[in-house]
Scaffold this active site. Structure first.
Site, PDB file in Angstrom:
ATOM      1  N   HIS A  27       0.859  -1.202   0.000  1.00  0.00           N
ATOM      2  CA  HIS A  27       0.000   0.000   0.000  1.00  0.00           C
ATOM      3  C   HIS A  27       0.885   1.239   0.000  1.00  0.00           C
ATOM      4  CE1 HIS A  27      -3.799   2.245   0.702  1.00  0.00           C
ATOM      5  NE2 HIS A  27      -2.957   3.134   1.222  1.00  0.00           N
ATOM      6  N   CYS A  28       1.005   1.857  -1.148  1.00  0.00           N
ATOM      7  CA  CYS A  28       1.770   3.094  -1.285  1.00  0.00           C
ATOM      8  C   CYS A  28       1.216   3.838  -2.491  1.00  0.00           C
ATOM      9  CB  CYS A  28       3.255   2.794  -1.430  1.00  0.00           C
ATOM     10  SG  CYS A  28       3.621   1.578  -2.706  1.00  0.00           S
ATOM     11  N   ARG A 120     -10.410   0.613  -6.583  1.00  0.00           N
ATOM     12  CA  ARG A 120     -10.611   1.050  -5.199  1.00  0.00           C
ATOM     13  C   ARG A 120     -11.916   1.828  -5.078  1.00  0.00           C
ATOM     14  NH1 ARG A 120      -6.994   5.325  -1.771  1.00  0.00           N
ATOM     15  NH2 ARG A 120      -7.016   4.272   0.260  1.00  0.00           N
ATOM     16  N   ARG A 126     -14.479  12.556   4.074  1.00  0.00           N
ATOM     17  CA  ARG A 126     -13.620  13.734   3.903  1.00  0.00           C
ATOM     18  C   ARG A 126     -12.799  13.645   2.604  1.00  0.00           C
ATOM     19  NH1 ARG A 126      -8.477  11.860   5.291  1.00  0.00           N
ATOM     20  NH2 ARG A 126      -8.683   9.961   6.498  1.00  0.00           N
ATOM     21  N   HIS A 177      -6.405  -0.604   5.880  1.00  0.00           N
ATOM     22  CA  HIS A 177      -6.114  -0.146   7.241  1.00  0.00           C
ATOM     23  C   HIS A 177      -7.105  -0.686   8.287  1.00  0.00           C
ATOM     24  CE1 HIS A 177      -3.938   2.159   4.430  1.00  0.00           C
ATOM     25  NE2 HIS A 177      -4.639   3.259   4.443  1.00  0.00           N
ATOM     26  N   ASP A 246       2.227   2.959   3.154  1.00  0.00           N
ATOM     27  CA  ASP A 246       1.345   4.108   2.902  1.00  0.00           C
ATOM     28  C   ASP A 246       2.123   5.362   2.500  1.00  0.00           C
ATOM     29  OD1 ASP A 246      -1.166   5.352   2.581  1.00  0.00           O
ATOM     30  OD2 ASP A 246      -0.994   6.274   4.553  1.00  0.00           O
TER      31      ASP A 246
HETATM   32  C1  0GY Z   1      -4.418   6.378   2.400  1.00  0.00           C
HETATM   33  C2  0GY Z   1      -5.212   7.221   3.276  1.00  0.00           C
HETATM   34  C3  0GY Z   1      -5.779   8.416   2.985  1.00  0.00           C
HETATM   35  C4  0GY Z   1      -5.968   8.977   1.691  1.00  0.00           C
HETATM   36  C5  0GY Z   1      -6.354   8.300   0.599  1.00  0.00           C
HETATM   37  O1  0GY Z   1      -7.030   8.123  -1.587  1.00  0.00           O
HETATM   38  C6  0GY Z   1      -6.690   8.893  -0.699  1.00  0.00           C
HETATM   39  O2  0GY Z   1      -6.652  10.113  -0.861  1.00  0.00           O
HETATM   40  O3  0GY Z   1      -6.461   6.988   0.649  1.00  0.00           O
HETATM   41  C7  0GY Z   1      -6.314   9.186   4.118  1.00  0.00           C
HETATM   42  O4  0GY Z   1      -6.432  10.417   4.004  1.00  0.00           O
HETATM   43  O5  0GY Z   1      -6.652   8.569   5.170  1.00  0.00           O
HETATM   44  O6  0GY Z   1      -4.458   5.168   2.514  1.00  0.00           O
HETATM   45  O7  0GY Z   1      -3.728   6.920   1.548  1.00  0.00           O
END
Ligand code: 0GY
Length: 290
Positions: A27-28, A120, A126, A177, A246
């Site tokens: 996950h990155c 995804r 948010r 997560h 991440d």
């Molecule tokens: C993550 C978490 C976040 C953001 C996103 O797609 C995204 O913008 O997943 C977050 O803000 O919790 O896994 O990158």
């Protein structure tokens, strides 16, 4: 970049933990660079540029062999930065894209050939505007024949409402997560039990045991309060867990994690060599490189 947005750690420490050979950071993200791959007009945040070269250098530095690059909401459904990174990886990266219902079959095939193996669905309010469930169900039906899976991102309080949708999906479902538990609540309390039940009753559901830095209230460097949650999933479902850094940690407001310290967190949640091998090598290889 948003004024309150923290850039990624400039010089992470060298981890003491040596990941098993062939480990996958599952996950990155890559962001931009914005002058080449512009951020989406509908985005909810503007990140720092986090280009593929930096990601691949971090992979090598931390002792990993491969990446799974996940499309983040700041790039919307424009997967060009992701595809560019996949094509530059010499087969050492796979991707999870975001697609809309009007994507053509030819575009899906092109994503597959570039190395995309999932799409995804983001339910974190948010980060995204609402998409009707029937649209998501239609997309899931389109990607299932390619052998792709669906990655879902949501917060624990929304799981009851999302349960029926998740359990209706025709693919493997990978939860980002750990479904964002409130780690101030007990690891055997009703909230996390519901998530464990989702995995127990639905053998197509996997979880990333990533992002202690987002979930922790006790904070760095140990993220101690998140350990029991991640360890419970790793020990209960050793064949259906994934882990990722991440990087570059979008939307971290409290602090920016040291990626080396995140790697040193791994033996605390996967305490045996067999669990580490499953989490970091065998599971991601089965899902993304089979
Ligand atoms: C993550 C978490 C976040 C953001 C996103 O797609 C995204 O913008 O997943 C977050 O803000 O919790 O896994 O990158």
């Amino acid at each position: 970049m948003d004024p309150d947005y923290l850039p990624f750690h400039p010089n992470p420490s060298k981890p003491a933990f040596v990941p098993p050979a062939g480990s996958v950071d599952a996950h990155c993200h890559v962001f931009g660079p914005g002058n080449v791959f512009p951020y989406a007009p509908e985005r909810k945040y503007t990140p720092c540029d986090a280009p593929k070269e930096r990601l691949f250098a971090l992979r090598d530095y931390l002792g990993f062999a491969r990446n799974v690059i996940v499309q983040a909401t700041c790039h919307g459904n424009d997967n060009r930065a992701l595809v560019d990174a996949l094509k530059s990886s010499n087969g050492m990266a796979r991707g999870v894209a975001s697609v809309s219902r009007d994507i053509s079959d030819a575009e899906l095939t092109a994503l597959h050939e570039a190395g995309v193996r999932g799409t995804r669905f983001n339910f974190v309010k948010r980060l995204v505007d609402f998409t009707p469930r029937e649209v998501l169900a239609e997309i899931a039906g389109r990607i299932a024949p390619l052998g792709w899976h669906v990655v879902v991102y949501f917060e624990a309080q929304d799981l009851p409402e999302l349960w029926d949708f998740f359990t209706s999906l025709p693919t493997t479902v990978v939860v980002d997560h750990m479904g964002r538990p409130d780690v101030g609540k007990p690891v055997d309390g009703p909230e996390f039990e519901l998530f464990v039940r989702l995995m127990r009753e639905h053998s197509n559901v996997w979880s990333k045991v990533s992002c202690p830095e987002r979930l922790s209230k006790s904070g760095p460097p140990g993220y101690d309060d998140v350990v029991p949650f991640a360890r419970r999933l790793v020990e209960t479902f050793p064949d259906r867990v994934l882990w990722g850094t991440d990087w570059p940690h979008p939307n971290m407001k409290s602090h920016m994690p040291d990626d080396g310290k995140l790697v040193d967190y791994l033996p605390r949640i996967a305490p045996t060599a067999a669990l580490q091998q499953a989490l970091l090598v065998d599971n991601p290889m089965r899902l993304y490189w089979a």
